[in-house]
Enzyme design. Structure first.
Site, mmCIF file in Angstrom:
data_model
loop_
_atom_site.group_PDB
_atom_site.id
_atom_site.type_symbol
_atom_site.label_atom_id
_atom_site.label_comp_id
_atom_site.label_asym_id
_atom_site.label_seq_id
_atom_site.Cartn_x
_atom_site.Cartn_y
_atom_site.Cartn_z
ATOM 1 N N GLN A 121 5.029 -7.632 -7.063
ATOM 2 C CA GLN A 121 5.670 -6.384 -6.657
ATOM 3 C C GLN A 121 7.081 -6.635 -6.128
ATOM 4 O O GLN A 121 7.252 -7.276 -5.096
ATOM 5 C CB GLN A 121 4.833 -5.706 -5.572
ATOM 6 C CG GLN A 121 5.321 -4.315 -5.227
ATOM 7 C CD GLN A 121 4.504 -3.697 -4.100
ATOM 8 O OE1 GLN A 121 4.449 -4.258 -3.015
ATOM 9 N NE2 GLN A 121 3.896 -2.569 -4.361
ATOM 10 N N GLY A 122 8.079 -6.139 -6.841
ATOM 11 C CA GLY A 122 9.475 -6.294 -6.407
ATOM 12 C C GLY A 122 9.981 -5.017 -5.772
ATOM 13 O O GLY A 122 10.829 -4.327 -6.338
ATOM 14 N N SER A 124 10.243 -4.611 -1.777
ATOM 15 C CA SER A 124 10.978 -4.907 -0.546
ATOM 16 C C SER A 124 12.204 -5.783 -0.808
ATOM 17 O O SER A 124 12.211 -6.609 -1.718
ATOM 18 C CB SER A 124 10.065 -5.634 0.443
ATOM 19 O OG SER A 124 9.048 -4.775 0.879
ATOM 20 N N SER A 156 4.401 -11.221 -3.092
ATOM 21 C CA SER A 156 3.172 -12.017 -3.227
ATOM 22 C C SER A 156 2.950 -12.399 -4.684
ATOM 23 O O SER A 156 3.266 -11.621 -5.581
ATOM 24 C CB SER A 156 1.964 -11.224 -2.721
ATOM 25 O OG SER A 156 2.179 -10.812 -1.405
ATOM 26 N N GLU A 239 -1.971 2.170 -2.851
ATOM 27 C CA GLU A 239 -1.966 1.010 -1.966
ATOM 28 C C GLU A 239 -2.545 1.366 -0.597
ATOM 29 O O GLU A 239 -3.317 0.629 -0.019
ATOM 30 C CB GLU A 239 -0.529 0.499 -1.825
ATOM 31 C CG GLU A 239 -0.406 -0.738 -0.949
ATOM 32 C CD GLU A 239 1.006 -1.305 -0.959
ATOM 33 O OE1 GLU A 239 1.947 -0.556 -1.257
ATOM 34 O OE2 GLU A 239 1.147 -2.499 -0.652
#
Lengths: 378, 293
Positions: A121-122, A124, A156, A239
């Site tokens: 996941q890009g 933040s 992550s 999420e």
């Protein structure tokens, strides 16, 4: 108010239980937490097994009630959790399923379901964590590709990921919530550099990702250009909604183990500690019921996209999980400071829960403004 | 699983809410505060006529024939309005004490705690109240006698008390939010300040978590679920009232504001039908007993 399984649900539960009983003993041993290639192979292997048994898409195709049963039964049986498949199965997959074109669904969903590709996941950035919309990673059009430059952080599984669900700014002049687009970026594209970050638990759980003029085909954009924020909200509601369901079941198991351990070691005779464990039992029972309530509400509202009730749950759960491991440290005594103990590692990792997926402070703002209708402000 | 209110349950809850809003509005609440220790018998009979006490009696016995989930919804509304009187004791006496179901008889009970509510106003007292000594009750709406504690509490009394606590917690949240929206300081509603906003958010989080626990316990009637419901609801009501008082600032510390009535009633209920300690011990024992979790 009904907490019993429908006949179809009961049948699904029974079938799943039987399958778990057969397949779990055949699984290879779990790799060590620092062995990322090993973890990737292990987690994908489990996903492949789920796929072959017909459970692959339970996270985003099945009704929420069925998904709840799936998470409850797999956790009770001690089955692996989604692990490296987390982003693909719980974020990117549902988002592409909901917002992608038929071609995009055909390209990306089957490998996620078959356990062949890992996503990260890009979202933040160093200057845009909880204030996600402040992200600055730029993407400009050059023919049939976006050229992307910037950096992402707290990513992550980045080292072992094939794809990244990437939020980029495609219109720097638009208000900050507009002008964002959602791209699927191949992690082996030239210009992508991954630098693992060491967490306070001593392990490399996540990474920084540097993007230097990375070319991403325009066809990899999910949703309209500059409409990425709305697409992202779809992802985030998943999420915060039911992503923690399996963990609540796990915490209830841990609490039971803790009580039995306290009795073996004589700590159970301490009424303060005993009552603390009793009150944690109340807490996790209530969290399980809240999960069932939220899932029922999502199912009743159709579509199955969890509402802001997920923020209520996340606030309470992230706090309770930390209290659980603090109580565990009370039971363990001096051994709680031994970094080689699993309990210690779990206690350290619980510290991330009030931060990840939106800090508790941000969740309280969401609850106050979107549910209680309090005015915006700081 | 469809863990939501049914149409009928929503209608029942709304009906109870309307009845209480009409018959026990804020003026009635404050009038009751000014006449401490006096129970409104006419209101009691109206509650009886509306089925408040006979809700769980079988229809064959003249009751409404509903179950714990419905009773919980009605008691939640009573808690939301701070309705005074030995509601739980009279409800549990329906079918056992003549006139209780109809609201003709006011029933007080010693139920495992060291306090008896509304002893002097009761027509019938259940349980052993030998040696009862009057207290000057902290809650102007609940007269109390101290008795030597004996016996164990009825789980239904624990659950219905939790339902009342849930209602009071909900009210505390509503009052806090209402005040935070209306009250201006530094040129803006105080609810725009994060510190106040976060107090309100936590109020709601405790209410919603308690609600899930209380409703689930009403469905399962499992003793451990009931004990959990009590702990969550006590916490939601007591801390909710305190946070509501904090949001109100100096106004919250006055007799005129209703906030103290919420807090005092919540305190009284934490001591009813056994107490939190008992529930924590039950839940601790449950951790060792349960193989299936």
């Amino acid at each position: 108010m009904d907490l019993s399984d429908s006949p179809e649900d009961a049948e699904f539960r029974a079938r799943l239980r039987e399958w778990l009983g057969k397949v779990l003993p055949t699984l290879p041993p779990k790799p060590s937490p620092d062995d990322w290639p090993g973890r990737r192979a292990y987690d994908l292997g489990w996903q492949r097994a789920l796929h072959d048994a017909g459970y692959a898409d339970v996270h985003w195709q099945a009704p929420p009630g069925v998904r709840l049963i799936f998470l409850e039964e797999t956790e009770k049986a001690g089955a692996p959790y989604v692990g490296a498949g987390f982003v693909g199965l719980l974020h990117a997959g549902p988002t592409i399923a909901a917002e992608g074109t038929p071609e995009q669904r055909a390209r990306w969903l089957p490998p996620i379901l078959r356990g062949e590709e890992v996503w990260c996941q890009g979202f933040s950035e160093p200057d845009a964590g909880s204030d996600l919309a402040a992200l600055r990673t730029r993407a400009w059009r050059d023919g049939d590709a976006y050229v992307v430059s910037g950096s992402k952080i707290w990513t992550s599984h980045a080292e072992v990921a094939d794809w990244c669900e990437l939020l980029v700014r495609t219109d720097p002049d638009a208000p900050k919530h507009r002008g964002i687009s959602w791209l699927a970026m191949p992690m082996d594209a030239p210009g992508v550099t991954v630098r693992p970050l060491r967490t306070l638990a001593g392990s490399a759980e996540f990474a920084e990702v540097f993007l230097d003029e990375v070319r991403v085909p325009v066809g990899n954009r999910v949703g309209a250009e500059n409409d990425g924020w709305r697409v992202t909200m779809v992802t985030l509601s998943f999420e915060r909604g039911t992503a923690f369901v399996g963990e609540v079941v796990a915490c209830r198991r841990v609490l039971g183990e803790l009580a039995h351990r306290a009795r073996r070691t004589g700590r159970w005779d301490d009424p303060v500690l005993r009552r603390r464990l009793g009150s944690l039992n109340a807490e996790f029972r209530a969290l399980w019921r809240l999960t069932q309530w939220n899932v029922s509400a999502a199912e009743a509202a159709h579509g199955g996209v969890p509402g802001v009730g997920g923020s209520v749950f996340k606030l309470r759960y992230s706090q309770a999980r930390q209290e659980l491991y603090d109580a565990a440290a009370e039971v363990l005594g001096d051994a709680a400071l031994d970094a080689d103990r699993t309990w210690t590692a779990d206690r350290l990792s619980s510290l991330s829960y009030t931060i990840a997926a939106g800090t508790s402070q941000i969740q309280r703002d969401i609850v106050a403004e979107r549910i209680l209708g309090l005015p915006k402000g700081r | 699983m469809r863990f939501l209110l049914t149409e009928d349950q929503r209608a029942l809850r709304d009906g109870a809410r309307e009845l209480l809003a009409r018959r026990f509005d804020r003026a009635a609440l404050r009038a009751a505060v000014d006449r401490p220790g006096v129970l409104d018998r006419a209101l009691w009979r109206e509650l009886g006529a509306a089925g408040f006490f006979a809700l769980r009696l079988p229809e064959a016995d003249g009751g409404v024939g509903l179950g714990l989930p419905e009773a919980v919804l009605v008691f939640e509304e009573a808690g939301r309005r701070l309705l005074p009187g030995p509601l739980v004791a009279t409800h549990l006496a329906a079918g056992h004490v003549p006139g209780a179901a109809e609201g003709e008889t006011v029933v007080a009970a010693a139920d495992g705690g060291g306090l008896v509510e509304w002893l002097a106003q009761a027509d019938v007292v259940r349980g052993d109240v030998d040696g009862a000594v009057p207290l000057r009750s902290v809650d102007p709406l609940t007269p109390l006698h101290a008795v030597p504690a004996r016996g164990t509490a009825d789980p239904a009394a624990v659950l219905l008390t939790a339902a009342e606590q849930l209602g009071t917690a909900t009210r505390a949240c509503e009052l806090a939010v209402q005040h935070a929206r209306a009250r201006e300081q530094f040129g803006r509603p105080i609810g725009a300040f994060q510190a106040v906003k976060h107090l309100c958010a936590e109020l709601l989080v405790r209410v919603e978590t308690a609600r899930a626990a209380v409703y689930a316990a009403a469905v399962t009637a499992d003793p451990a679920d009931i004990a959990a419901a009590r702990l969550l609801a006590d916490d939601a009501a007591v801390r909710g009232a305190r946070d509501c008082l904090q949001v109100h600032g100096g106004m919250g510390f006055t007799w005129e504001a209703d906030v103290h009535l919420l807090l005092k009633r919540a305190w009284v209920r934490t001591r009813r039908a056994g107490g939190g300690t008992e529930s924590e011990e039950l839940l601790a024992a449950d951790l060792l007993a349960g193989a299936d979790r």
